[in-house]
Write a protein that holds these residues in place. Sequence first.
Motif, mmCIF file in Angstrom:
data_model
loop_
_atom_site.group_PDB
_atom_site.id
_atom_site.type_symbol
_atom_site.label_atom_id
_atom_site.label_comp_id
_atom_site.label_asym_id
_atom_site.label_seq_id
_atom_site.Cartn_x
_atom_site.Cartn_y
_atom_site.Cartn_z
ATOM 1 N N TRP A 65 0.828 -1.225 0.000
ATOM 2 C CA TRP A 65 0.000 0.000 0.000
ATOM 3 C C TRP A 65 0.854 1.262 0.000
ATOM 4 C CZ3 TRP A 65 -1.793 -2.848 4.817
ATOM 5 C CH2 TRP A 65 -2.658 -3.889 4.474
ATOM 6 N N GLN B 25 3.688 4.653 -4.197
ATOM 7 C CA GLN B 25 2.763 5.169 -5.213
ATOM 8 C C GLN B 25 2.354 6.614 -4.934
ATOM 9 O OE1 GLN B 25 0.034 2.020 -4.822
ATOM 10 N NE2 GLN B 25 -1.108 2.896 -3.135
ATOM 11 N N GLN C 187 6.362 7.970 -11.451
ATOM 12 C CA GLN C 187 5.574 7.651 -10.255
ATOM 13 C C GLN C 187 5.958 6.265 -9.757
ATOM 14 O OE1 GLN C 187 1.279 7.541 -10.734
ATOM 15 N NE2 GLN C 187 0.930 7.528 -8.522
ATOM 16 N N LEU D 231 5.542 0.048 -8.140
ATOM 17 C CA LEU D 231 5.706 -1.364 -8.508
ATOM 18 C C LEU D 231 6.639 -2.012 -7.475
ATOM 19 C CD1 LEU D 231 6.325 -0.920 -12.346
ATOM 20 C CD2 LEU D 231 4.166 -1.355 -11.195
ATOM 21 N N ASN D 232 6.073 -2.820 -6.618
ATOM 22 C CA ASN D 232 6.867 -3.416 -5.542
ATOM 23 C C ASN D 232 6.599 -4.913 -5.420
ATOM 24 O OD1 ASN D 232 8.052 -0.898 -4.298
ATOM 25 N ND2 ASN D 232 5.871 -0.419 -4.299
ATOM 26 N N THR E 265 6.914 -8.881 -4.643
ATOM 27 C CA THR E 265 7.529 -9.655 -3.575
ATOM 28 C C THR E 265 8.828 -10.284 -4.074
ATOM 29 O OG1 THR E 265 5.304 -10.171 -2.863
ATOM 30 C CG2 THR E 265 7.055 -11.470 -1.879
ATOM 31 N N VAL F 13 6.746 3.733 -12.627
ATOM 32 C CA VAL F 13 6.354 3.879 -14.031
ATOM 33 C C VAL F 13 6.680 5.294 -14.508
ATOM 34 C CG1 VAL F 13 4.539 2.139 -13.965
ATOM 35 C CG2 VAL F 13 3.988 4.477 -13.367
ATOM 36 N N SER G 235 -7.202 -2.976 1.359
ATOM 37 C CA SER G 235 -6.513 -2.981 0.064
ATOM 38 C C SER G 235 -7.347 -2.272 -1.002
ATOM 39 C CB SER G 235 -6.219 -4.411 -0.390
ATOM 40 O OG SER G 235 -5.315 -5.009 0.500
ATOM 41 N N GLN H 188 -6.976 1.362 -0.913
ATOM 42 C CA GLN H 188 -5.669 1.910 -1.257
ATOM 43 C C GLN H 188 -5.257 1.674 -2.712
ATOM 44 O OE1 GLN H 188 -3.847 3.743 1.053
ATOM 45 N NE2 GLN H 188 -5.777 3.500 2.138
ATOM 46 N N ARG I 278 -4.932 4.247 -5.761
ATOM 47 C CA ARG I 278 -3.857 5.236 -5.877
ATOM 48 C C ARG I 278 -2.680 4.721 -6.699
ATOM 49 N NH1 ARG I 278 -2.198 7.506 -0.168
ATOM 50 N NH2 ARG I 278 -1.780 5.316 0.212
ATOM 51 N N SER I 279 -2.650 3.400 -6.939
ATOM 52 C CA SER I 279 -1.507 2.812 -7.638
ATOM 53 C C SER I 279 -1.543 3.134 -9.134
ATOM 54 C CB SER I 279 -1.519 1.294 -7.450
ATOM 55 O OG SER I 279 -0.532 0.703 -8.253
ATOM 56 N N PRO I 280 -0.370 3.395 -9.737
ATOM 57 C CA PRO I 280 -0.348 3.629 -11.178
ATOM 58 C C PRO I 280 -0.610 2.352 -11.972
ATOM 59 C CG PRO I 280 1.882 3.594 -10.313
ATOM 60 C CD PRO I 280 0.964 3.503 -9.135
ATOM 61 N N ALA I 281 -0.401 1.202 -11.344
ATOM 62 C CA ALA I 281 -0.642 -0.080 -12.024
ATOM 63 C C ALA I 281 -1.347 -1.024 -11.047
ATOM 64 C CB ALA I 281 0.684 -0.673 -12.498
ATOM 65 N N SER J 85 -0.885 -4.904 -11.213
ATOM 66 C CA SER J 85 0.392 -5.478 -10.785
ATOM 67 C C SER J 85 0.548 -5.459 -9.271
ATOM 68 C CB SER J 85 1.557 -4.711 -11.424
ATOM 69 O OG SER J 85 1.581 -3.397 -10.931
ATOM 70 N N LEU J 86 -0.361 -4.740 -8.606
ATOM 71 C CA LEU J 86 -0.277 -4.637 -7.142
ATOM 72 C C LEU J 86 -0.851 -5.864 -6.453
ATOM 73 C CD1 LEU J 86 0.549 -2.573 -4.960
ATOM 74 C CD2 LEU J 86 -1.788 -1.721 -5.005
ATOM 75 N N ARG K 120 1.355 -8.892 -5.200
ATOM 76 C CA ARG K 120 2.099 -8.513 -3.994
ATOM 77 C C ARG K 120 1.178 -8.547 -2.770
ATOM 78 N NH1 ARG K 120 6.065 -4.934 -1.543
ATOM 79 N NH2 ARG K 120 5.624 -5.313 0.635
ATOM 80 N N LEU K 121 -0.033 -8.007 -2.950
ATOM 81 C CA LEU K 121 -0.963 -7.966 -1.815
ATOM 82 C C LEU K 121 -1.371 -9.370 -1.379
ATOM 83 C CD1 LEU K 121 -3.204 -4.911 -2.802
ATOM 84 C CD2 LEU K 121 -1.481 -5.018 -1.013
ATOM 85 N N ALA L 46 0.464 -12.072 -1.679
ATOM 86 C CA ALA L 46 1.621 -12.657 -0.977
ATOM 87 C C ALA L 46 1.679 -12.128 0.452
ATOM 88 C CB ALA L 46 2.905 -12.304 -1.729
ATOM 89 N N ASP L 47 1.456 -10.824 0.611
ATOM 90 C CA ASP L 47 1.443 -10.228 1.955
ATOM 91 C C ASP L 47 0.312 -10.813 2.804
ATOM 92 O OD1 ASP L 47 3.549 -8.658 1.215
ATOM 93 O OD2 ASP L 47 2.418 -6.786 1.039
#
Lengths: 275, 169
Positions: free
Chosen positions: A125, A171, A189, A192-193, A195, A202, B115, B118, B121-124, B127-128, B131-132, B134-135
């Motif tokens: 997040w 982000q 910006q 992209l993170n 795991t 980007v 999630s 939130q 707000r991500s540009p992609a 692709s988030l 990750r979420l 996995a978390d």
Amino acid sequence: MPKRLDQARPFLTLGLVVAAWLIIPTVFKTFTRASFFELTAPVGVAASYARDLQEYWTLRLHSNSELIEAGRDLARLNASYDLAVQQNIEMQGEIARLEGILRLPSYTGYHSEHARVVRRDFSGWWQRLTIRKGKNYNLTVGAPVVFSGGVVGRVSEVFAYTATVDLISSQTVRLAAVVEGDTRPISYQGGLNPTFGSAGGVIEFVPLDIFASANSAKRLVTSGLGGVFPPGLTIGSVIKVEPSTDGLFKSGEVKLDDRLAALTEVTVLLPLETP
Amino acid sequence: MLRFVLILLSTVLLWAVTAQLNHALAPWRLYVFVGALAVTLPALTFTLRTGLFASFIGGLLYDAVAPVTFGTHAFLFALTHVVVFNLRERLPRDDTLSRVVIALFANLGLFLVFSFTQVARSPAPASLWPRLFADLACSQILLALIAPWCFAIQARALALTDYEAKRFA
């Protein structure tokens, strides 16, 4: 009380709590937030001091010959840095002379404030650091934060003796950048993170004549536009660009430095006050 | 009041432990969230007013250290509290295993709803999600592991106030 109404009672209570919360003045909320943060701050700071102590005792275990070798290497590094400092002073003099001749506005000067990292908070997040300096060292919101590999991020909140830094992989961070060797600004910006992978971001509004790929990555640096970050600081490597849907520009991906995820110390750049 | 303070202190302890764990996990880009542990026991055992207040204030604690609108966690914690409170008469809630299962479901709901608030707000955003997820998987595993310890701490702390000590300790 009827059974149905009794079942709805918790939700009615929640509704009342939310309504009460919404009409509470913002000043009170801001004060409460700062109070809660300061309440938790000693926990993180104490843990960071404990880590520093642990590192100190680990270093104490090194033998004298290892320390002598490290000292010798450090002396060599210092000698090369001394030379770089001399060259830097000479170049700054040259810049000042040219600014005088051409009557150009001078660049904002900065002084560095080094700070230890208290806490890394890298979720999907957001990506933030808490550092061990705050109002007690006159840190300001928006100040750029850097390390030896380039940009770390910018200070987002300043508290009594800690501050939080939004990482460029977050982000919430957007800034103007340029591809090294080019002057046209593009938008960067974070966000992209993956795991176990490298953090990234980007880019948008990339001119059509710029090409990059994983095999021929291009360095992305700060543009200096906006006045927050000095120009020329490394953001990351452009590893992919492709035409965007509008066909007028390209968009792409940037790979950030892997060391960002394990930082223990950063430098905050504070603008020098003009006389 | 003392019960509320003890629960709040246990929430601070829980936050501190997970914050240190997240600090250590940062180089691997992993993150754990176990906020439901701050809600589950108060929702299962406290009166509505005390429990809701404890959950709400616990949420504010999480809000203070997160870059979100102040009150987001508090509202979500309070909502989770109310949902669990409403269901508690129909759930087995006296044994640890049941409490752990309830906490797992509460954490799943909290994580997903948070999630969704939130991700915009991500540009992609697409692709988030990997990750979420996995978390989320890591968070659920950690929660299952530490929930008995956390409930024991909360119960022992409440036993200090002699609040139905025999039942929870």
